[in-house]
Design a protein around this motif. Structure first.
Motif, PDB file in Angstrom:
ATOM      1  N   GLU A 131      -0.775 -13.064   3.703  1.00  0.00           N
ATOM      2  CA  GLU A 131      -0.135 -12.710   4.961  1.00  0.00           C
ATOM      3  C   GLU A 131      -0.347 -13.828   5.986  1.00  0.00           C
ATOM      4  OE1 GLU A 131      -0.922  -8.889   6.591  1.00  0.00           O
ATOM      5  OE2 GLU A 131      -0.716  -7.843   4.678  1.00  0.00           O
ATOM      6  N   SER A 171       4.385  -1.936  -5.773  1.00  0.00           N
ATOM      7  CA  SER A 171       3.417  -0.917  -6.180  1.00  0.00           C
ATOM      8  C   SER A 171       4.075   0.265  -6.870  1.00  0.00           C
ATOM      9  CB  SER A 171       2.615  -0.426  -4.972  1.00  0.00           C
ATOM     10  OG  SER A 171       3.441   0.291  -4.073  1.00  0.00           O
ATOM     11  N   ARG A 195      -1.434   1.172   9.032  1.00  0.00           N
ATOM     12  CA  ARG A 195      -1.063   1.461   7.642  1.00  0.00           C
ATOM     13  C   ARG A 195      -1.565   2.831   7.206  1.00  0.00           C
ATOM     14  NH1 ARG A 195      -1.925  -4.890   6.441  1.00  0.00           N
ATOM     15  NH2 ARG A 195       0.304  -5.434   6.326  1.00  0.00           N
ATOM     16  N   ASP A 216       5.183  -5.072   4.278  1.00  0.00           N
ATOM     17  CA  ASP A 216       4.846  -3.783   3.674  1.00  0.00           C
ATOM     18  C   ASP A 216       5.992  -3.206   2.848  1.00  0.00           C
ATOM     19  OD1 ASP A 216       2.086  -2.338   4.961  1.00  0.00           O
ATOM     20  OD2 ASP A 216       2.833  -4.121   5.959  1.00  0.00           O
ATOM     21  N   ARG A 247      -0.112  -5.951 -13.387  1.00  0.00           N
ATOM     22  CA  ARG A 247      -0.313  -5.848 -11.939  1.00  0.00           C
ATOM     23  C   ARG A 247      -1.330  -6.880 -11.439  1.00  0.00           C
ATOM     24  NH1 ARG A 247       2.554  -1.926  -9.834  1.00  0.00           N
ATOM     25  NH2 ARG A 247       3.150  -0.162 -11.170  1.00  0.00           N
ATOM     26  N   TYR A 274      -1.013 -11.646  -2.969  1.00  0.00           N
ATOM     27  CA  TYR A 274      -0.374 -11.604  -1.652  1.00  0.00           C
ATOM     28  C   TYR A 274      -1.077 -12.561  -0.691  1.00  0.00           C
ATOM     29  CZ  TYR A 274       1.594  -7.127  -3.232  1.00  0.00           C
ATOM     30  OH  TYR A 274       2.248  -6.134  -3.937  1.00  0.00           O
ATOM     31  N   LYS A 282       5.553  -4.800  -0.602  1.00  0.00           N
ATOM     32  CA  LYS A 282       4.344  -4.227  -1.196  1.00  0.00           C
ATOM     33  C   LYS A 282       4.656  -2.849  -1.775  1.00  0.00           C
ATOM     34  CE  LYS A 282       0.694  -6.455   1.551  1.00  0.00           C
ATOM     35  NZ  LYS A 282      -0.383  -6.226   2.550  1.00  0.00           N
ATOM     36  N   HIS A 283       5.430  -2.064  -1.039  1.00  0.00           N
ATOM     37  CA  HIS A 283       5.816  -0.733  -1.514  1.00  0.00           C
ATOM     38  C   HIS A 283       6.615  -0.845  -2.815  1.00  0.00           C
ATOM     39  CE1 HIS A 283       7.186   3.494  -1.144  1.00  0.00           C
ATOM     40  NE2 HIS A 283       8.307   3.022  -1.660  1.00  0.00           N
TER      41      HIS A 283
END
Length: 503
Positions: A476, A460, A287, A453, A469, A474, A456-457
């Protein structure tokens, strides 16, 4: 680009990912689906009572199976939507009992995957790691259902399951983003009204394209009916198609999928020793590199200096387990088809797209892309057999129409013109206007279709008030898109959902 990521989520689960083709090729229909018109009179709901033990607690419930009519302004039917609803018996205050509306994606997929894979009181028996068992297949009680915490309503959008359009209606008028929201939104309003659940806490749970649908529905239900939701469960999904659709001028998906490649390579023990000893550390390195050097290198395009390019190739090889020449041949932009074909190429194996842990024997080693998706084929037979048996033998619902797990609903009208379809704005609007709306994002590390991801992008980058927010969480999982077929992940998923559904 030889294959873009958009096609992975445009078509329904299992049939959509086959051998990758050059950009511009038309993907085949998922099946030979032919629409059958429903009669004007829909089925009366069928109700059966059963019990299941969840987390050591005996839960008695009513399973209601039916077809709910979607009406036009003149009161005639446009379509009938098939559903299975589970309501726990013995509750003294029904209004306080949460209800969760569940659906899968595709578009063109029935809700069978969440229904019999994760959330309902019965589930398909898979091997513990999610691989396919030998036929004949079977169902077992689901001790990891969330029926102990919430009533459940599984919705099959038009053309999926037994849901069909009425006589003289055009099926393709339902095949689009806004049309889908109108139909599913009306179903939720009508079911809520008929079952007197307007005062109950209400949640949506969507998987894959169902995440895109859930984001739009949260806004649609608020705007059209004044229905405010308590939470959304977003499973292995997409909000912004720019994050999964690599193409000329859009390099965003390649850094975002890199951690999924690292997780898959870790599972298959193809990483260097230092990374192979620590998955958490390996993902953190992937990442960091993805957001930094890799993104910077891609932005430079042909201007990237040769020495910097060599460093990027070496680091990508380190983080993916691929040979440096494969990365060079693909101009640093390795799509999921190439990765699935090449990681275990020397062993004659291809990886699954929906779950890169699962492998299949490569019938054509010389081909550029995999010929099929081993993860999709692992679930299709068991889930098809289970649903066709369950709906008739246990739920006692009779219909001679085929139960469509996956229907061809292309072309699908996303309403986007000269840009990528994106539901992030709708989700931001409803979160800013409903400060109590909670979001739980569930994603599998080995999902190459909708890598975690990517969402998530999207989240965000939403125009969201900072206080809201804090409502996003989350979780995983080790497996892929349908993480719940992996038994340890199913156990973890149930724990996460129980916490999320609590007041």
């Amino acid at each position: 680009m030889k294959k873009n990521f958009l096609s992975s989520c445009l078509l329904a689960l299992a049939a959509c990912l086959r051998a990758a083709e050059p950009t511009g090729a038309n993907p085949p229909a998922t099946n030979s689906f032919v629409v059958a018109k429903i009669p004007d009179a829909a089925h009366e709901p069928v109700r059966v009572t059963n019990t299941v033990t969840i987390a050591g607690e005996r839960v008695t419930y009513v399973a209601e199976t039916g077809m709910l009519p979607i009406l036009k302004a003149d009161g005639t039917s446009r379509a009938s939507v098939f559903y299975v609803a589970y309501t726990r018996l013995g509750m003294t205050n029904t209004a306080a009992r949460p209800v969760t509306f569940c659906f899968n994606g595709g578009p063109g997929s029935a809700s069978v995957w969440l229904h019999l894979g994760a959330l309902g009181p019965r589930r398909v028996k898979m091997n513990p790691d999610g691989s396919q068992p030998a036929p004949p297949f079977s169902l077992v009680d689901n001790e990891y259902s969330i029926l102990n915490a919430s009533d459940l309503v599984f919705i099959d959008p038009v053309a999926t399951g037994f849901s069909r359009v009425a006589k003289d209606e055009k099926t393709d008028e339902f095949f689009g983003d806004e049309a889908d929201l109108d139909c599913v939104g009306e179903f939720i309003r009508l079911w809520t009204t008929r079952h007197e659940r307007w005062l109950s806490p209400k949640f949506l749970c969507g998987e894959s394209y169902g995440v895109f649908r859930a984001a739009g529905l949260a806004d649609h239900l608020r705007d059209h009916y004044g229905m405010y939701l308590n939470g959304l469960v977003l499973v292995s999904g997409v909000l912004d198609f720019a994050t999964i659709s690599g193409d000329t001028g859009n390099d965003l998906p390649y850094p975002l999928i890199l951690p999924a490649y690292t997780a898959a390579a870790f599972y298959h023990q193809k990483l260097p020793a230092d990374l192979q000893s620590d998955l958490t550390g390996a993902l953190a390195e992937a990442r960091t590199f993805a957001k930094g050097e890799f993104t910077t290198a891609l932005q430079q395009g042909a201007a990237l200096p040769a020495d910097e390019r060599a460093k990027v190739v070496a680091e990508l090889a380190r983080l993916t387990g691929l040979k440096p020449q494969v990365i060079e041949d693909n101009n640093l932009r390795v799509d999921e088809g190439v990765f699935r074909k090449q990681l275990l190429h020397d062993e004659g194996l291809i990886l699954g797209a929906y779950d890169a842990r699962l492998t299949g024997r490569d019938g054509d080693p010389a081909s550029a892309y995999p010929g099929f998706d081993p993860a999709s084929t692992a679930v299709m037979g068991p889930f098809s057999a289970a649903m066709n048996s369950y709906v008739r033998s246990e739920l006692k619902f009779e219909d001679d129409l085929p139960y469509e797990l996956l229907a061809s609903v292309q072309p699908w009208n996303y309403g986007a013109r000269n840009n990528y379809a994106n539901a992030s704005g709708k989700l931001a609007d409803v979160m800013n206007q409903n400060p109590y709306l909670k979001i739980l994002v569930l994603g599998g590390r080995c999902d190459l279709v909708c890598p975690i991801d990517t969402i998530k992008h999207s989240l965000s980058h939403m125009p969201l008030a900072e206080a809201q927010r804090e409502n996003i969480s989350y979780a995983e999982f080790d497996a892929g898109h349908m993480m719940y077929i992996n038994l340890p992940d199913l156990q973890k998923m149930q724990q996460e959902l129980e916490k999320f559904l609590q007041p």
